[in-house]
Motif scaffolding. Structure first.
Motif, mmCIF file in Angstrom:
data_model
loop_
_atom_site.group_PDB
_atom_site.id
_atom_site.type_symbol
_atom_site.label_atom_id
_atom_site.label_comp_id
_atom_site.label_asym_id
_atom_site.label_seq_id
_atom_site.Cartn_x
_atom_site.Cartn_y
_atom_site.Cartn_z
ATOM 1 N N VAL A 37 36.637 31.407 38.890
ATOM 2 C CA VAL A 37 37.140 32.087 37.979
ATOM 3 C C VAL A 37 38.216 33.052 38.673
ATOM 4 O O VAL A 37 37.703 34.135 39.077
ATOM 5 C CB VAL A 37 36.613 32.714 36.701
ATOM 6 C CG1 VAL A 37 37.515 32.960 35.708
ATOM 7 C CG2 VAL A 37 35.462 31.767 36.275
ATOM 8 N N ASN A 38 39.491 32.618 38.702
ATOM 9 C CA ASN A 38 40.514 33.477 39.242
ATOM 10 C C ASN A 38 40.946 34.411 38.299
ATOM 11 O O ASN A 38 42.016 33.916 37.377
ATOM 12 C CB ASN A 38 41.662 32.668 39.751
ATOM 13 C CG ASN A 38 41.320 32.111 41.157
ATOM 14 O OD1 ASN A 38 40.770 32.772 42.121
ATOM 15 N ND2 ASN A 38 41.586 30.712 41.195
ATOM 16 N N ASN A 39 40.470 35.727 38.036
ATOM 17 C CA ASN A 39 40.755 36.568 37.011
ATOM 18 C C ASN A 39 41.220 37.620 37.326
ATOM 19 O O ASN A 39 42.029 38.286 36.478
ATOM 20 C CB ASN A 39 39.521 36.627 36.015
ATOM 21 C CG ASN A 39 39.439 38.036 35.065
ATOM 22 O OD1 ASN A 39 40.331 37.650 34.097
ATOM 23 N ND2 ASN A 39 38.922 38.900 35.203
ATOM 24 N N ALA A 40 41.398 38.046 38.613
ATOM 25 C CA ALA A 40 41.857 39.299 39.126
ATOM 26 C C ALA A 40 43.546 39.525 38.809
ATOM 27 O O ALA A 40 44.363 38.412 39.005
ATOM 28 C CB ALA A 40 41.597 39.705 40.572
ATOM 29 N N GLY A 41 43.701 40.430 38.093
ATOM 30 C CA GLY A 41 45.104 40.616 37.711
ATOM 31 C C GLY A 41 45.672 42.186 37.664
ATOM 32 O O GLY A 41 44.566 42.909 36.733
ATOM 33 N N ILE A 42 47.003 42.651 37.767
ATOM 34 C CA ILE A 42 47.292 44.030 37.235
ATOM 35 C C ILE A 42 48.899 43.862 36.526
ATOM 36 O O ILE A 42 49.340 42.830 36.736
ATOM 37 C CB ILE A 42 47.542 44.734 38.702
ATOM 38 C CG1 ILE A 42 48.624 44.075 39.688
ATOM 39 C CG2 ILE A 42 46.121 44.909 39.380
ATOM 40 C CD1 ILE A 42 48.984 45.070 40.703
ATOM 41 N N THR A 43 49.033 44.934 35.920
ATOM 42 C CA THR A 43 50.489 44.978 35.434
ATOM 43 C C THR A 43 51.111 46.130 36.211
ATOM 44 O O THR A 43 50.534 47.178 36.515
ATOM 45 C CB THR A 43 50.436 45.180 34.015
ATOM 46 O OG1 THR A 43 49.517 46.295 33.864
ATOM 47 C CG2 THR A 43 49.758 44.042 33.252
ATOM 48 N N ARG A 44 52.432 46.052 36.367
ATOM 49 C CA ARG A 44 53.159 47.211 36.665
ATOM 50 C C ARG A 44 54.457 46.988 35.873
ATOM 51 O O ARG A 44 55.624 46.749 36.248
ATOM 52 C CB ARG A 44 53.674 47.385 38.194
ATOM 53 C CG ARG A 44 52.477 47.148 39.109
ATOM 54 C CD ARG A 44 52.000 48.452 39.378
ATOM 55 N NE ARG A 44 51.036 48.577 40.195
ATOM 56 C CZ ARG A 44 49.716 48.410 39.972
ATOM 57 N NH1 ARG A 44 49.291 48.417 38.771
ATOM 58 N NH2 ARG A 44 48.845 48.877 41.035
ATOM 59 N N ASP A 45 54.224 47.190 34.548
ATOM 60 C CA ASP A 45 55.344 46.890 33.409
ATOM 61 C C ASP A 45 56.626 47.904 33.517
ATOM 62 O O ASP A 45 56.376 49.012 33.473
ATOM 63 C CB ASP A 45 54.829 47.034 32.238
ATOM 64 C CG ASP A 45 53.699 45.990 31.878
ATOM 65 O OD1 ASP A 45 53.553 45.015 32.494
ATOM 66 O OD2 ASP A 45 53.268 45.961 30.680
ATOM 67 N N THR A 46 57.582 47.494 33.704
ATOM 68 C CA THR A 46 59.012 48.247 33.553
ATOM 69 C C THR A 46 60.039 47.141 33.434
ATOM 70 O O THR A 46 59.952 46.052 33.833
ATOM 71 C CB THR A 46 58.937 49.038 34.921
ATOM 72 O OG1 THR A 46 60.292 49.918 34.481
ATOM 73 C CG2 THR A 46 59.194 48.143 36.214
#
Ligand code: CAA
Length: 248
Positions: free
Chosen positions: A88-97
């Motif tokens: 399960v490829n679940n790793a994720g981050i946000t850098r919202d702008t």
């Protein structure tokens, strides 16, 4: 060699990742829950707090952005366990702008963690799944990879890329008995969504016909289904779980 089926979940200690570990562990899998190197002590705390049944969940340090480290760590994992049945490829981050303000670093961090990780983690395990003649790969994308989202040009690009990867790998893997699917959660009650400003979150909830966030469990149970024998004829698919927020 593990007697039970083995699942590897990246980004396992976040909101959706934790629910996926619970769901797969209760299905009887041995679950390898990956975390960033250097976070060993919080990984141990997480393991204790979550009280997984029968010690089925084990933690594993893995930098999903590091191609060489993934290659060697996952080779060792295959030697130790004999087989990995579900990834399960679940790793994720946000850098919202907004894109106007986005630095190259904010772009690159998100593309590396959310998209390059697919190559780094999947390829070493893919070889082994093809040799064993079965396997399930499930990629966690997002509603925002399908519809786009103000402030997420980086994240939406990566999440849309995951869908193209899913379809292409599904074509290549079918002859080996390996299915590849994606799950696209909508806004879910996790720390990532809780970090949004209250007014932003309120305006998002107003766009969801069910007028609520998904629970992590509602997302995780679809991963159990896609990993199960019942889903053997489903491949290249993206399952949307978003309370009706986006239909296409
Ligand atoms: N559509 C159109 N215009 C919008 C908008 C939208 N959705 N959101 C903001 N704007 C406009 C504002 O009205 C404002 O316009 P004016 O300058 O004319 O007043 C302008 O854009 C700037 O808005 P902000 O003042 O809010 O800008 P900011 O820099 O403070 O914040 C932002 C920008 C960080 C992107 C913020 O809007 C935000 O957090 N948006 C939500 C992003 C989001 O949904 N992230 C999801 C995280 S969870 C996740 O990713 C999991 C998953 O898979 C679903």
């Amino acid at each position: 060699m593990s007697e039970s089926k083995v699942a590897l979940v990246t980004g396992a200690m976040g909101g959706i990742g934790t629910a996926i570990c619970h769901s797969l562990a209760s299905d009887g899998y041995t679950v390898l829950a990956t975390h960033r190197p250097g976070k060993e002590s919080s990984a141990q705390d997480w393991l204790q707090e979550e009280v997984f049944s029968e010690g089925r969940v084990k933690t594993l340090a893995l930098d999903v952005c590091d191609t060489t480290a993934c290659g060697s760590t996952l080779k060792d994992v295959i030697e130790d366990y004999g087989h990995i049945d579900v990834l399960v490829n679940n790793a994720g981050i946000t850098r919202d702008t907004t894109f106007k303000r986005m630095s190259f670093e904010q772009w690159e961090d998100v593309i590396n963690t959310n998209l390059h990780s697919l190559f780094n983690v999947t390829q070493p395990l893919f070889h082994s799944m093809c040799e064993q003649g079965n396997g399930r790969i499930i990629n966690i994308t997002s509603i925002n990879g399908l519809k786009g989202q103000f402030g997420q040009a980086n994240y939406a690009a990566a999440k849309a890329g995951m869908i193209g990867f899913t379809k292409s790998l599904a074509l290549e893997s079918a002859r080996f008995g390996v299915t590849v699917n994606a799950v696209a959660p909508g806004y879910t009650a996790t720390p990532m969504v809780a970090a949004l400003a209250d007014d932003v979150l309120d305006s998002i909830k107003a766009q969801i016909p069910e007028k609520r966030l998904a629970t992590p469990k509602e997302i995780a149970e679809s991963i159990s289904y896609l990993a199960s024998d019942a889903a053997g004829f489903i491949t290249g698919e993206t399952l949307n779980i978003n309370g009706g927020q986006y239909m296409h």
